[in-house]
Design a protein around this motif. Structure first.
Motif, PDB file in Angstrom:
ATOM      1  N   GLU A  88      47.383  47.173  38.684  1.00 34.88           N
ATOM      2  CA  GLU A  88      46.288  47.092  37.711  1.00 34.88           C
ATOM      3  C   GLU A  88      45.749  45.667  37.630  1.00 34.88           C
ATOM      4  OE1 GLU A  88      49.356  48.334  36.987  1.00 34.88           O
ATOM      5  OE2 GLU A  88      48.962  50.462  36.732  1.00 34.88           O
ATOM      6  N   MET A  89      46.656  44.675  37.594  1.00 26.62           N
ATOM      7  CA  MET A  89      46.248  43.271  37.501  1.00 26.62           C
ATOM      8  C   MET A  89      45.517  42.843  38.772  1.00 26.62           C
ATOM      9  SD  MET A  89      46.064  40.483  35.798  1.00 26.62           S
ATOM     10  CE  MET A  89      47.257  40.492  34.483  1.00 26.62           C
ATOM     11  N   ILE A  90      46.031  43.247  39.921  1.00 23.78           N
ATOM     12  CA  ILE A  90      45.353  42.879  41.166  1.00 23.78           C
ATOM     13  C   ILE A  90      43.955  43.479  41.201  1.00 23.78           C
ATOM     14  CG2 ILE A  90      45.336  43.235  43.671  1.00 23.78           C
ATOM     15  CD1 ILE A  90      48.330  42.706  43.645  1.00 23.78           C
ATOM     16  N   MET A  91      43.819  44.754  40.841  1.00 21.55           N
ATOM     17  CA  MET A  91      42.497  45.383  40.876  1.00 21.55           C
ATOM     18  C   MET A  91      41.558  44.777  39.835  1.00 21.55           C
ATOM     19  SD  MET A  91      42.453  47.173  43.510  1.00 21.55           S
ATOM     20  CE  MET A  91      40.823  47.879  43.289  1.00 21.55           C
ATOM     21  N   THR A  92      42.076  44.303  38.716  1.00 20.28           N
ATOM     22  CA  THR A  92      41.248  43.602  37.732  1.00 20.28           C
ATOM     23  C   THR A  92      40.700  42.325  38.349  1.00 20.28           C
ATOM     24  OG1 THR A  92      42.486  44.525  35.885  1.00 20.28           O
ATOM     25  CG2 THR A  92      41.256  42.491  35.460  1.00 20.28           C
ATOM     26  N   LYS A  93      41.559  41.588  39.054  1.00 19.69           N
ATOM     27  CA  LYS A  93      41.124  40.360  39.723  1.00 19.69           C
ATOM     28  C   LYS A  93      40.137  40.672  40.851  1.00 19.69           C
ATOM     29  CE  LYS A  93      44.868  37.199  38.709  1.00 19.69           C
ATOM     30  NZ  LYS A  93      44.006  36.165  38.202  1.00 19.69           N
ATOM     31  N   VAL A  94      40.392  41.764  41.580  1.00 16.78           N
ATOM     32  CA  VAL A  94      39.495  42.162  42.666  1.00 16.78           C
ATOM     33  C   VAL A  94      38.104  42.476  42.118  1.00 16.78           C
ATOM     34  CG1 VAL A  94      39.037  44.028  44.320  1.00 16.78           C
ATOM     35  CG2 VAL A  94      41.293  42.953  44.252  1.00 16.78           C
ATOM     36  N   ARG A  95      38.050  43.241  41.034  1.00 15.78           N
ATOM     37  CA  ARG A  95      36.762  43.613  40.447  1.00 15.78           C
ATOM     38  C   ARG A  95      36.016  42.400  39.903  1.00 15.78           C
ATOM     39  NH1 ARG A  95      39.821  47.820  39.199  1.00 15.78           N
ATOM     40  NH2 ARG A  95      40.185  47.675  36.982  1.00 15.78           N
ATOM     41  N   ALA A  96      36.758  41.399  39.418  1.00 14.32           N
ATOM     42  CA  ALA A  96      36.126  40.221  38.823  1.00 14.32           C
ATOM     43  C   ALA A  96      35.715  39.182  39.863  1.00 14.32           C
ATOM     44  CB  ALA A  96      37.077  39.587  37.811  1.00 14.32           C
ATOM     45  N   SER A  97      36.219  39.299  41.080  1.00 13.06           N
ATOM     46  CA  SER A  97      35.955  38.262  42.083  1.00 13.06           C
ATOM     47  C   SER A  97      34.607  38.446  42.765  1.00 13.06           C
ATOM     48  CB  SER A  97      37.072  38.251  43.130  1.00 13.06           C
ATOM     49  OG  SER A  97      37.030  39.425  43.900  1.00 13.06           O
ATOM     50  N   LEU A  98      34.157  37.378  43.361  1.00 13.84           N
ATOM     51  CA  LEU A  98      32.932  37.410  44.160  1.00 13.84           C
ATOM     52  C   LEU A  98      33.118  38.344  45.347  1.00 13.84           C
ATOM     53  CD1 LEU A  98      30.133  36.140  44.789  1.00 13.84           C
ATOM     54  CD2 LEU A  98      31.357  34.358  46.029  1.00 13.84           C
ATOM     55  N   ALA A  99      34.280  38.263  45.981  1.00 15.67           N
ATOM     56  CA  ALA A  99      34.622  39.118  47.121  1.00 15.67           C
ATOM     57  C   ALA A  99      36.136  39.086  47.314  1.00 15.67           C
ATOM     58  CB  ALA A  99      33.928  38.634  48.388  1.00 15.67           C
ATOM     59  N   THR A 100      36.655  40.124  47.979  1.00 13.13           N
ATOM     60  CA  THR A 100      38.085  40.195  48.268  1.00 13.13           C
ATOM     61  C   THR A 100      38.287  40.571  49.726  1.00 13.13           C
ATOM     62  OG1 THR A 100      38.542  40.916  46.012  1.00 13.13           O
ATOM     63  CG2 THR A 100      40.286  41.253  47.634  1.00 13.13           C
ATOM     64  N   ILE A 101      39.196  39.861  50.375  1.00 10.63           N
ATOM     65  CA  ILE A 101      39.585  40.185  51.745  1.00 10.63           C
ATOM     66  C   ILE A 101      41.005  40.735  51.675  1.00 10.63           C
ATOM     67  CG2 ILE A 101      40.018  39.298  54.061  1.00 10.63           C
ATOM     68  CD1 ILE A 101      37.984  37.049  53.349  1.00 10.63           C
TER      69      ILE A 101
END
Length: 193
Positions: A88-101
């Motif tokens: 859940e925390m990782i996906m929260t950070k993913v959604r908030a980021s400019l982009a995720t690799i």
């Protein structure tokens, strides 16, 4: 008789590389990464450590590219193991980021590495109703070996992850990269592209 007959025995799985970070000593790059709209996050899952190395190389390349681009506001680049935080925390950070690799190896018979399993299971259960106003911008890089290209096993984890992120409403930045251990440059040949 023994020389002419092959006997198959189950091989035990190697224990995954322990990549979980303690909450007391969370690196500042992880705490900051993906916490705002100007951060780029590199999330990796690995079994033996090779995908972690590839993810570190991607992070360094991104940082060098960003520093040369002379942007007014430089995006931060964070690196996080897929099992370092809750899904859940990782996906929260993913959604908030400019982009995720996302960087993942393929293990066994086309499976995700153990360090990526919880995040993958969370993503499999992800409902389109959970999509937020901020769509996920993503890229996926996989590590595998074409020597195991039986059926769809070659880089299967990366291809499945790429497809699932798209199904979740994500916006693909670049086609999935498929690193091959059989290449003369190993996975770097595909990563450079």
């Amino acid at each position: 008789h023994n020389l002419l007959h092959t006997h198959y025995h189950p091989r035990p799985r190697k224990a995954p590389v322990l990549l979980q970070s303690s909450t007391r000593a969370m690196p500042s790059s992880l705490a900051d990464a993906g916490g705002d709209d100007n951060g780029v996050l590199v999330v990796f899952g690995t079994q033996s450590g090779t995908a972690a190395q590839a993810a570190k190389e991607i992070k360094v390349e991104l940082q060098q590219f960003i520093s040369l681009s002379k942007l007014d506001t430089e995006p931060s680049v964070g690196l996080v193991a897929a099992n370092a935080l809750s899904p859940e925390m990782i996906m929260t950070k993913v959604r908030a980021s400019l982009a995720t690799i996302f960087v993942t190896s393929t293990y066994g018979e086309g499976e995700f590495p153990e360090t990526m399993l919880k995040l993958w299971e969370y993503m499999e259960g992800y409902d389109k109703g959970m999509v937020t106003d901020h769509p996920i911008r993503f890229a996926v890089f996989g590590l595998g070996s074409s020597m195991y290209a039986v059926g769809d096993q070659y880089n299967r984890a990366a291809r499945r992850l790429d497809k699932r992120l798209e199904e979740m409403g994500g916006s693909r930045i670049i086609d999935v990269g498929l690193g091959d251990d059989q290449d003369s440059e190993l996975y770097r040949g595909a990563m450079d592209k």
